[in-house]
Scaffold this motif. Sequence first.
Motif, mmCIF file in Angstrom:
data_model
loop_
_atom_site.group_PDB
_atom_site.id
_atom_site.type_symbol
_atom_site.label_atom_id
_atom_site.label_comp_id
_atom_site.label_asym_id
_atom_site.label_seq_id
_atom_site.Cartn_x
_atom_site.Cartn_y
_atom_site.Cartn_z
ATOM 1 N N ASN A 150 0.856 -1.190 0.000
ATOM 2 C CA ASN A 150 0.000 0.000 0.000
ATOM 3 C C ASN A 150 0.892 1.241 0.000
ATOM 4 O O ASN A 150 1.833 1.337 0.797
ATOM 5 N N ALA B 291 2.876 2.147 -2.465
ATOM 6 C CA ALA B 291 4.128 1.909 -3.201
ATOM 7 C C ALA B 291 4.247 2.764 -4.467
ATOM 8 O O ALA B 291 5.334 2.880 -5.028
ATOM 9 N N LYS C 249 1.769 2.477 -7.157
ATOM 10 C CA LYS C 249 1.139 1.761 -8.274
ATOM 11 C C LYS C 249 0.075 2.624 -8.962
ATOM 12 O O LYS C 249 0.083 2.789 -10.179
ATOM 13 N N THR D 69 -0.449 5.846 -8.740
ATOM 14 C CA THR D 69 0.146 7.062 -9.312
ATOM 15 C C THR D 69 0.747 6.741 -10.678
ATOM 16 O O THR D 69 0.563 7.490 -11.645
ATOM 17 N N GLN E 71 -9.022 2.750 -9.501
ATOM 18 C CA GLN E 71 -9.300 2.357 -8.120
ATOM 19 C C GLN E 71 -10.354 3.273 -7.504
ATOM 20 O O GLN E 71 -11.250 2.825 -6.806
ATOM 21 N N HIS F 39 -3.214 -6.880 -5.610
ATOM 22 C CA HIS F 39 -2.637 -7.364 -4.351
ATOM 23 C C HIS F 39 -2.761 -8.879 -4.235
ATOM 24 O O HIS F 39 -2.364 -9.462 -3.236
HETATM 25 N N1 LIG Z 1 -3.664 12.803 -4.276
HETATM 26 C C1 LIG Z 1 -2.646 12.606 -3.438
HETATM 27 N N2 LIG Z 1 -2.172 13.598 -2.665
HETATM 28 C C2 LIG Z 1 -1.140 13.400 -1.825
HETATM 29 N N3 LIG Z 1 -0.502 12.220 -1.682
HETATM 30 C C3 LIG Z 1 -0.929 11.198 -2.426
HETATM 31 C C4 LIG Z 1 -2.029 11.327 -3.336
HETATM 32 N N4 LIG Z 1 -2.232 10.130 -3.936
HETATM 33 C C5 LIG Z 1 -1.312 9.301 -3.411
HETATM 34 N N5 LIG Z 1 -0.528 9.924 -2.519
HETATM 35 C C6 LIG Z 1 0.610 9.336 -1.785
HETATM 36 O O1 LIG Z 1 1.537 8.831 -2.736
HETATM 37 C C7 LIG Z 1 2.022 7.557 -2.360
HETATM 38 C C8 LIG Z 1 1.693 6.522 -3.424
HETATM 39 O O2 LIG Z 1 0.291 6.366 -3.506
HETATM 40 P P1 LIG Z 1 -0.415 5.419 -4.565
HETATM 41 O O3 LIG Z 1 -1.877 5.692 -4.499
HETATM 42 O O4 LIG Z 1 0.252 5.609 -5.899
HETATM 43 O O5 LIG Z 1 -0.061 3.984 -3.968
HETATM 44 P P2 LIG Z 1 -0.585 2.516 -4.363
HETATM 45 O O6 LIG Z 1 0.630 1.710 -4.625
HETATM 46 O O7 LIG Z 1 -1.594 2.590 -5.427
HETATM 47 O O8 LIG Z 1 -1.224 2.027 -2.980
HETATM 48 P P3 LIG Z 1 -2.524 1.063 -2.676
HETATM 49 O O9 LIG Z 1 -2.037 -0.342 -2.784
HETATM 50 O O10 LIG Z 1 -2.843 1.410 -1.263
HETATM 51 O O11 LIG Z 1 -3.592 1.426 -3.641
HETATM 52 C C9 LIG Z 1 1.423 7.267 -0.989
HETATM 53 O O12 LIG Z 1 2.360 7.647 -0.006
HETATM 54 C C10 LIG Z 1 0.201 8.166 -0.926
HETATM 55 O O13 LIG Z 1 -0.053 8.557 0.406
#
Ligand SMILES: Nc1ncnc2c1ncn2[C@@H]1O[C@H](COP(=O)(O)OP(=O)(O)OP(=O)(O)O)[C@@H](O)[C@H]1O
Length: 237
Positions: free
Chosen positions: A38, A40, A42, A44, A83, A187
């Motif tokens: 979570n 990581a 992905k 973004t 998502q 996941h």
């Molecule tokens: N809109 C946003 N504003 C600020 N920080 C963000 C935003 N979106 C994501 N983050 C931060 O950027 C980082 C990566 O987030 P991301 O959503 O890309 O992760 P993920 O791998 O998709 O996680 P998950 O498995 O929980 O979906 C995290 O630390 C998150 O808190």
Amino acid sequence: MTVIEVEDLSKSYGDTRAVDGVTFAVKRGETFGVLGHNGAGKTTTVECLVGLRRPDRGRVRVLGEDPARRRRAVARRMGVQLQEGELPDRMRVAEAMRVFATLYDRPGDWREVMERWDLGHLGGKAYGDLSGGQKQRLKLALALVGGPELVVLDELTTGLDPVARRETWTLIGDLKASGTTVVLVSHFMDEAEELCDRVAVFRRGRIAALGTPRELTGRTGTGSLEEAYLALAEERR
Ligand SMILES: Nc1ncnc2c1ncn2[C@@H]1O[C@H](COP(=O)(O)OP(=O)(O)OP(=O)(O)O)[C@@H](O)[C@H]1O
Ligand SMILES: [Mg+2]
């Protein structure tokens, strides 16, 4: 042919380095898994691929275009299940399918897609009244209704019951067989092992490992992708 090219991609939110120098490429017809803890990076990363976010640094090419600059041209050829994507609560299932089909150059028959995803009996139901899994199925159907060359699925089967999950795997198998390129954020290691030709394991905004599921199990001396993933997570602590 390469459908996705990502070179040294970085993206921060304020002080948070969400994605920090990521490089990978996806070939036509390949199913590419994006795995990792979570936060990581992905979502973004895939948001940069579909043109919803502009990278701070690096180069992204999707279907030969820069998605940040040519989002609409790319969107017509790509199906996306995000998502966080939500529809208006009062929008009805059949209406959503019909409207989404018009966004594409060569849409499939939306009624047929609805039937395939077991949504036929829900056509008149409002989005806000669907169960979590029904919403998920609708989002998947909407990602596929345009007959896209490339499909990006962020947490494909989260919230689906075990039978629906297996059915979804079969449908993704059909998509693969038809030559569609798939990017799958997941996941579920069993899902990634079953469906993905190659996977990238994200760790704190970087790619910690990339290869076929078999390569990763070989490298870690484990028997399944789940075990390989856990071994990699341990290694990098
Ligand atoms: N809109 C946003 N504003 C600020 N920080 C963000 C935003 N979106 C994501 N983050 C931060 O950027 C980082 C990566 O987030 P991301 O959503 O890309 O992760 P993920 O791998 O998709 O996680 P998950 O498995 O929980 O979906 C995290 O630390 C998150 O808190
Ligand atoms: Mg995410």
